[in-house]
Write an enzyme that holds these catalytic residues in place. Structure first.
Site, PDB file in Angstrom:
ATOM      1  N   LYS A  14      53.130 -26.735  -2.878  1.00  0.00           N
ATOM      2  CA  LYS A  14      52.509 -26.265  -4.126  1.00  0.00           C
ATOM      3  C   LYS A  14      53.552 -25.785  -5.146  1.00  0.00           C
ATOM      4  CE  LYS A  14      49.985 -23.029  -2.186  1.00  0.00           C
ATOM      5  NZ  LYS A  14      50.303 -23.076  -0.764  1.00  0.00           N
ATOM      6  N   ARG A  89      42.322 -18.169  -3.182  1.00  0.00           N
ATOM      7  CA  ARG A  89      42.507 -18.294  -1.736  1.00  0.00           C
ATOM      8  C   ARG A  89      41.258 -17.894  -0.962  1.00  0.00           C
ATOM      9  NH1 ARG A  89      48.503 -17.945  -1.892  1.00  0.00           N
ATOM     10  NH2 ARG A  89      49.282 -18.434   0.183  1.00  0.00           N
ATOM     11  N   ARG A 123      62.921 -23.054   5.068  1.00  0.00           N
ATOM     12  CA  ARG A 123      62.804 -22.908   3.616  1.00  0.00           C
ATOM     13  C   ARG A 123      63.713 -21.783   3.091  1.00  0.00           C
ATOM     14  NH1 ARG A 123      56.955 -22.150   0.819  1.00  0.00           N
ATOM     15  NH2 ARG A 123      56.872 -20.107   1.830  1.00  0.00           N
ATOM     16  N   ARG A 156      62.374 -15.996   3.042  1.00  0.00           N
ATOM     17  CA  ARG A 156      61.280 -15.050   2.833  1.00  0.00           C
ATOM     18  C   ARG A 156      60.935 -14.308   4.114  1.00  0.00           C
ATOM     19  NH1 ARG A 156      56.609 -18.180  -0.387  1.00  0.00           N
ATOM     20  NH2 ARG A 156      55.403 -17.152   1.241  1.00  0.00           N
ATOM     21  N   ARG A 167      49.496 -17.386   8.723  1.00  0.00           N
ATOM     22  CA  ARG A 167      49.190 -17.881   7.377  1.00  0.00           C
ATOM     23  C   ARG A 167      48.416 -19.188   7.449  1.00  0.00           C
ATOM     24  NH1 ARG A 167      54.976 -17.903   5.517  1.00  0.00           N
ATOM     25  NH2 ARG A 167      54.261 -19.151   3.765  1.00  0.00           N
TER      26      ARG A 167
HETATM   27  P1  ADP Z   1      52.543 -19.764   0.740  1.00  0.00           P
HETATM   28  O1  ADP Z   1      51.673 -20.652  -0.080  1.00  0.00           O
HETATM   29  O2  ADP Z   1      53.820 -20.369   1.159  1.00  0.00           O
HETATM   30  O3  ADP Z   1      51.833 -19.112   1.888  1.00  0.00           O
HETATM   31  P2  ADP Z   1      52.615 -17.705  -1.397  1.00  0.00           P
HETATM   32  O4  ADP Z   1      53.916 -17.380  -2.010  1.00  0.00           O
HETATM   33  O5  ADP Z   1      51.613 -18.429  -2.208  1.00  0.00           O
HETATM   34  O6  ADP Z   1      53.015 -18.522  -0.086  1.00  0.00           O
HETATM   35  O7  ADP Z   1      51.915 -16.379  -0.836  1.00  0.00           O
HETATM   36  C1  ADP Z   1      52.597 -15.456  -0.038  1.00  0.00           C
HETATM   37  C2  ADP Z   1      51.665 -14.333   0.373  1.00  0.00           C
HETATM   38  O8  ADP Z   1      51.217 -13.621  -0.797  1.00  0.00           O
HETATM   39  C3  ADP Z   1      50.383 -14.743   1.084  1.00  0.00           C
HETATM   40  O9  ADP Z   1      50.556 -14.955   2.481  1.00  0.00           O
HETATM   41  C4  ADP Z   1      49.467 -13.543   0.787  1.00  0.00           C
HETATM   42  O10 ADP Z   1      49.780 -12.439   1.609  1.00  0.00           O
HETATM   43  C5  ADP Z   1      49.867 -13.180  -0.641  1.00  0.00           C
HETATM   44  N1  ADP Z   1      49.015 -13.880  -1.633  1.00  0.00           N
HETATM   45  C6  ADP Z   1      49.423 -14.797  -2.549  1.00  0.00           C
HETATM   46  N2  ADP Z   1      48.403 -15.236  -3.296  1.00  0.00           N
HETATM   47  C7  ADP Z   1      47.291 -14.599  -2.836  1.00  0.00           C
HETATM   48  C8  ADP Z   1      45.914 -14.635  -3.179  1.00  0.00           C
HETATM   49  N3  ADP Z   1      45.438 -15.447  -4.140  1.00  0.00           N
HETATM   50  N4  ADP Z   1      45.061 -13.848  -2.485  1.00  0.00           N
HETATM   51  C9  ADP Z   1      45.497 -13.032  -1.508  1.00  0.00           C
HETATM   52  N5  ADP Z   1      46.776 -12.961  -1.123  1.00  0.00           N
HETATM   53  C10 ADP Z   1      47.693 -13.721  -1.779  1.00  0.00           C
END
Ligand code: ADP
Length: 218
Positions: A14, A89, A123, A156, A167
Site C-alpha cells: 500500500k 480498517r 522491510r 519498524r 497484524r
Molecule cells: P501496515 O499496513 O504495514 O500494517 P501501517 O503503517 O498502516 O502498517 O499501520 C501500523 C499500525 O498503526 C497498525 O498495526 C495499527 O496499530 C495502527 N493503525 C494504522 N492505521 C489504523 C487505522 N485506520 N485504525 C486503527 N489502527 C491503525
C-alpha cells in the site's frame, strides 16, 4: 481529481505504491500508520496510548483514528484528491469516512501470506520521510540511506515475527470484511494480484494506473 482508498494486508505494498502514485496523480497520500509513528515520537499520553496498540499489532481505537484523519483531511488543498493508505480498517471507520469524504475507487492489493511475512521481516523505513525499502527486494542505492531524502533507514518496532502474525489476523478479521461494504456501496474496485517477491513496484503502479484510466479517474 480522484479520492482513492488503497486496500490490502500489511506488507501488501500500500505505502510503496501510494508514494509512487502520488507523483503521477498529483494527490496527497494520507497514511494513518505514518501519522501514528509521528505521534509515537512525542512524549504525550496520546503517544503512549497509540504505542501500546501499534506495538501489539492491534488497531488504535476508532475514535482516535477518526480524529486524526479529520485533522489531516482538512489540510488537503481544494481541488486536490487523496489516497488513503491504512484507513479504513474497520467497518465503523468505513462508515465514518463516508460522512466526511467521497470515495471514488478502492484499489485492492491481493498478496499471499508467505510473501507478506517475507517482505515485512526484511522491510526498512526512512526515519525522515517514511519511504519504504527492503533489504532484499527493494534495496536503497546506498545501504541504510533513503534514496529520496538521505534519511536513515530503520526497522519498524511492529515488524517482528510475533507482531506480524497478529497484524495479519487483525486484517483478516476486522479489515477484509470492509470490501463487502464497498461492493454494496457500488464503489468500483481495482484489483492487483502479486505472485512473486521479485515483482518491481512499477509493474503494480502501471496496472493500477491502467485501471484508473479505464474508470476515467486518471
Ligand atoms: P501496515 O499496513 O504495514 O500494517 P501501517 O503503517 O498502516 O502498517 O499501520 C501500523 C499500525 O498503526 C497498525 O498495526 C495499527 O496499530 C495502527 N493503525 C494504522 N492505521 C489504523 C487505522 N485506520 N485504525 C486503527 N489502527 C491503525
Amino acid at each position: 481529481m480522484v479520492n482513492a482508498v488503497i486496500f490490502g494486508a500489511p506488507g501488501s505494498g500500500k505505502g510503496t505504491y501510494a508514494s509512487r502514485l502520488q507523483e503521477k496523480l498529483d494527490v496527497d497520500v494520507i497514511a494513518t500508520g505514518d501519522i501514528f509513528r509521528e505521534i509515537m515520537k512525542e512524549s504525550s499520553p496520546l503517544a503512549k496510548e497509540v504505542k501500546s496498540y501499534v506495538d501489539g499489532g492491534l488497531l488504535v481505537p476508532d475514535d482516535v483514528v477518526l480524529e486524526v484523519l479529520k485533522q489531516r483531511l482538512v489540510k488537503i488543498p481544494k481541488g486536490k484528491g487523496f489516497i488513503l493508505d491504512g484507513y479504513p480498517r474497520t467497518l465503523d471507520q468505513a462508515k465514518a469516512l463516508k460522512s466526511v469524504a467521497r470515495i471514488d475507487v478502492v484499489v485492492r492489493l491481493i498478496v499471499p501470506e508467505w510473501i507478506i511475512i517475507e517482505r515485512l521481516s526484511t522491510r526498512r523505513i526512512c526515519k525522515s520521510c517514511g519511504e519504504v525499502y527492503n533489504v532484499r527486494y527493494l534495496k536503497p542505492k546506498v545501504e541504510g540511506v533513503c534514496d529520496k531524502c538521505g534519511g536513515q533507514l530503520y526497522q519498524r518496532s511492529d515488524d517482528t515475527a510475533e507482531v506480524i502474525k497478529n497484524r495479519i489476523l487483525v486484517y483478516e478479521r476486522q479489515t477484509e470484511p470492509i470490501l463487502q461494504y464497498y461492493k454494496e456501496q457500488k464503489v468500483p474496485i481495482i484489483e492487483f494480484k502479486t505472485e512473486s517477491l521479485e515483482m518491481p513496484p512499477e509493474v503494480a503502479v502501471e496496472e493500477i494506473l491502467k485501471g484508473l484510466k479505464k474508470l476515467k479517474l486518471a
